[in-house]
Design a protein around this motif. Structure first.
Motif, PDB file in Angstrom:
ATOM      1  N   TYR A 189       0.853  -1.190   0.000  1.00 47.14           N
ATOM      2  CA  TYR A 189       0.000   0.000   0.000  1.00 47.14           C
ATOM      3  C   TYR A 189       0.884   1.233   0.000  1.00 47.14           C
ATOM      4  N   TYR A 190       0.750   2.084  -1.033  1.00 45.46           N
ATOM      5  CA  TYR A 190       1.559   3.288  -1.153  1.00 45.46           C
ATOM      6  C   TYR A 190       0.642   4.512  -1.154  1.00 45.46           C
ATOM      7  N   SER A 191       1.050   5.525  -0.423  1.00 45.47           N
ATOM      8  CA  SER A 191       0.304   6.772  -0.359  1.00 45.47           C
ATOM      9  C   SER A 191       1.143   7.882  -0.973  1.00 45.47           C
ATOM     10  N   CYS A 192       0.525   8.633  -1.904  1.00 47.14           N
ATOM     11  CA  CYS A 192       1.199   9.757  -2.539  1.00 47.14           C
ATOM     12  C   CYS A 192       0.843  11.036  -1.786  1.00 47.14           C
ATOM     13  N   ASN A 193       1.838  11.711  -1.286  1.00 43.74           N
ATOM     14  CA  ASN A 193       1.612  12.894  -0.465  1.00 43.74           C
ATOM     15  C   ASN A 193       2.060  14.148  -1.206  1.00 43.74           C
ATOM     16  N   LEU A 194       1.256  14.561  -2.175  1.00 47.70           N
ATOM     17  CA  LEU A 194       1.534  15.778  -2.937  1.00 47.70           C
ATOM     18  C   LEU A 194       0.381  16.753  -2.750  1.00 47.70           C
ATOM     19  N   GLY A 195       0.698  17.957  -2.361  1.00 48.01           N
ATOM     20  CA  GLY A 195      -0.341  18.955  -2.178  1.00 48.01           C
ATOM     21  C   GLY A 195      -1.248  18.617  -1.011  1.00 48.01           C
ATOM     22  N   THR A 196      -2.526  18.916  -1.168  1.00 52.45           N
ATOM     23  CA  THR A 196      -3.481  18.718  -0.072  1.00 52.45           C
ATOM     24  C   THR A 196      -4.205  17.380  -0.157  1.00 52.45           C
ATOM     25  N   SER A 197      -4.044  16.666  -1.270  1.00 52.57           N
ATOM     26  CA  SER A 197      -4.746  15.394  -1.431  1.00 52.57           C
ATOM     27  C   SER A 197      -3.771  14.231  -1.324  1.00 52.57           C
ATOM     28  N   SER A 198      -4.287  13.091  -0.924  1.00 49.47           N
ATOM     29  CA  SER A 198      -3.491  11.885  -0.800  1.00 49.47           C
ATOM     30  C   SER A 198      -4.034  10.825  -1.754  1.00 49.47           C
ATOM     31  N   LYS A 199      -3.175  10.312  -2.618  1.00 46.67           N
ATOM     32  CA  LYS A 199      -3.562   9.276  -3.571  1.00 46.67           C
ATOM     33  C   LYS A 199      -2.975   7.947  -3.121  1.00 46.67           C
ATOM     34  N   VAL A 200      -3.725   6.887  -3.370  1.00 45.90           N
ATOM     35  CA  VAL A 200      -3.301   5.557  -2.954  1.00 45.90           C
ATOM     36  C   VAL A 200      -3.035   4.694  -4.176  1.00 45.90           C
ATOM     37  N   ILE A 201      -1.941   3.956  -4.131  1.00 48.43           N
ATOM     38  CA  ILE A 201      -1.620   2.976  -5.156  1.00 48.43           C
ATOM     39  C   ILE A 201      -1.376   1.629  -4.471  1.00 48.43           C
ATOM     40  N   HIS A 202      -2.001   0.581  -5.000  1.00 45.33           N
ATOM     41  CA  HIS A 202      -1.777  -0.775  -4.511  1.00 45.33           C
ATOM     42  C   HIS A 202      -0.874  -1.498  -5.513  1.00 45.33           C
ATOM     43  N   VAL A 203       0.156  -2.150  -5.013  1.00 42.55           N
ATOM     44  CA  VAL A 203       1.032  -2.949  -5.862  1.00 42.55           C
ATOM     45  C   VAL A 203       0.937  -4.397  -5.392  1.00 42.55           C
ATOM     46  N   LEU A 204       0.449  -5.266  -6.279  1.00 43.29           N
ATOM     47  CA  LEU A 204       0.208  -6.654  -5.913  1.00 43.29           C
ATOM     48  C   LEU A 204       1.089  -7.595  -6.714  1.00 43.29           C
ATOM     49  N   SER A 205       1.421  -8.703  -6.095  1.00 44.62           N
ATOM     50  CA  SER A 205       2.145  -9.771  -6.782  1.00 44.62           C
ATOM     51  C   SER A 205       1.439 -11.086  -6.509  1.00 44.62           C
ATOM     52  N   ASN A 206       1.523 -11.995  -7.484  1.00 44.65           N
ATOM     53  CA  ASN A 206       0.878 -13.298  -7.391  1.00 44.65           C
ATOM     54  C   ASN A 206       1.906 -14.349  -7.770  1.00 44.65           C
ATOM     55  N   SER A 207       2.075 -15.356  -6.925  1.00 47.79           N
ATOM     56  CA  SER A 207       3.075 -16.391  -7.196  1.00 47.79           C
ATOM     57  C   SER A 207       2.792 -17.153  -8.485  1.00 47.79           C
ATOM     58  N   GLU A 208       1.563 -17.072  -8.993  1.00 54.59           N
ATOM     59  CA  GLU A 208       1.248 -17.710 -10.275  1.00 54.59           C
ATOM     60  C   GLU A 208       1.885 -16.971 -11.449  1.00 54.59           C
ATOM     61  N   GLN A 209       2.204 -15.694 -11.259  1.00 56.05           N
ATOM     62  CA  GLN A 209       2.919 -14.886 -12.261  1.00 56.05           C
ATOM     63  C   GLN A 209       4.165 -14.295 -11.581  1.00 56.05           C
ATOM     64  N   PRO A 210       5.200 -15.091 -11.369  1.00 53.15           N
ATOM     65  CA  PRO A 210       6.319 -14.686 -10.510  1.00 53.15           C
ATOM     66  C   PRO A 210       7.156 -13.519 -11.015  1.00 53.15           C
ATOM     67  N   VAL A 211       7.099 -13.199 -12.296  1.00 55.67           N
ATOM     68  CA  VAL A 211       7.920 -12.104 -12.813  1.00 55.67           C
ATOM     69  C   VAL A 211       7.104 -10.844 -13.058  1.00 55.67           C
ATOM     70  N   THR A 212       5.873 -10.834 -12.585  1.00 55.47           N
ATOM     71  CA  THR A 212       4.946  -9.746 -12.880  1.00 55.47           C
ATOM     72  C   THR A 212       4.407  -9.141 -11.595  1.00 55.47           C
ATOM     73  N   CYS A 213       4.115  -7.848 -11.634  1.00 56.90           N
ATOM     74  CA  CYS A 213       3.353  -7.232 -10.557  1.00 56.90           C
ATOM     75  C   CYS A 213       2.232  -6.401 -11.177  1.00 56.90           C
ATOM     76  N   PHE A 214       1.232  -6.076 -10.361  1.00 57.27           N
ATOM     77  CA  PHE A 214       0.036  -5.388 -10.825  1.00 57.27           C
ATOM     78  C   PHE A 214      -0.140  -4.123  -9.997  1.00 57.27           C
ATOM     79  N   ILE A 215      -0.205  -2.984 -10.680  1.00 57.68           N
ATOM     80  CA  ILE A 215      -0.354  -1.696  -9.994  1.00 57.68           C
ATOM     81  C   ILE A 215      -1.795  -1.232 -10.200  1.00 57.68           C
ATOM     82  N   VAL A 216      -2.521  -1.058  -9.090  1.00 59.66           N
ATOM     83  CA  VAL A 216      -3.932  -0.694  -9.152  1.00 59.66           C
ATOM     84  C   VAL A 216      -4.106   0.698  -8.558  1.00 59.66           C
ATOM     85  N   ALA A 217      -4.603   1.629  -9.367  1.00 59.96           N
ATOM     86  CA  ALA A 217      -4.855   2.991  -8.918  1.00 59.96           C
ATOM     87  C   ALA A 217      -6.225   3.083  -8.249  1.00 59.96           C
TER      88      ALA A 217
END
Length: 207
Positions: free
Chosen positions: A45-73
């Motif tokens: 779980y990543y939080s972007c702290n720019l200005g007055t708003s906070s944005k969240v980004i989730h970065v997920l990994s799955n052992s079924e795809q070991p060389v890949t990650c998924f970034i969800v805004a």
């Protein structure tokens, strides 16, 4: 690709999550399933702290795809990247700050049963057990509407649960190809429930 359903499983009040998982794995094995290694789905779980708003980004990994990650805004858009993307995020600190207390994962065992792959795992937030998730894959299919009835019946018979997909992947029922991002989105939705909600009455297996 496969078609997959992820759902929550309740934990009886007189058992720990580990005891419930062990009992379920034994039941699956007694029905003829064969263990096929382990699995893990992680979400940072990543939080972007720019200005007055906070944005969240989730970065997920799955052992079924070991060389890949998924970034969800927050918008729900999903970007697929190399698993080295975690190193990119570390370089973006402190603009993007990882909230280690919000990191959550599901890990457990995989079982093969004919054309189905069953995954049973405990959900951990840091070191705390939050609950139990089950993923059932129907491996011959790539279109949800072609096998939804069969997948639903299998889960009901095996677990006594009534699975359903969230609205964000409902498009798959219209004939779209099922994708790895659809599986990731299901896990993220369940992880967010565990993060943000008090315990709820989950469906349980009754056989």
């Amino acid at each position: 690709m496969v078609v997959s359903c992820v759902f929550q499983l309740s934990n009886p009040p007189d058992k720990t999550e580990h005891q419930t998982v062990t009992s379920l794995e034994q039941r699956i094995t007694n029905l003829g399933a064969k263990k096929k290694g382990d699995f893990c789905v992680e979400c940072s779980y990543y939080s972007c702290n720019l200005g007055t708003s906070s944005k969240v980004i989730h970065v997920l990994s799955n052992s079924e795809q070991p060389v890949t990650c998924f970034i969800v805004a927050e918008s729900g858009n999903v970007l697929i990247a190399d698993n080295m993307f975690f190193m990119v995020m570390s370089k973006l600190a402190p603009t993007y700050e990882e909230k280690k207390s919000q990191k959550i994962e599901c890990r457990g065992s995989r079982f093969s049963f004919g054309d189905f792959l069953i995954k049973v795992g405990c959900v951990f937030q840091v070191s705390t057990v939050k609950g139990i998730l089950v993923e059932v894959e129907y491996q011959p299919a790539v279109v949800l509407k072609d096998c939804w009835g069969l997948l639903k019946e299998f889960v009901e018979e095996f677990f006594g649960a009534n699975p359903d997909f969230d609205a964000r992947i409902a498009h798959c029922k219209d004939g779209a190809l099922f994708h790895a991002t659809d599986i990731i989105q299901q896990y993220l939705d369940k992880f967010n429930l565990y993060r943000n909600m008090a315990p709820i009455a989950f469906k349980s297996f009754n056989k």
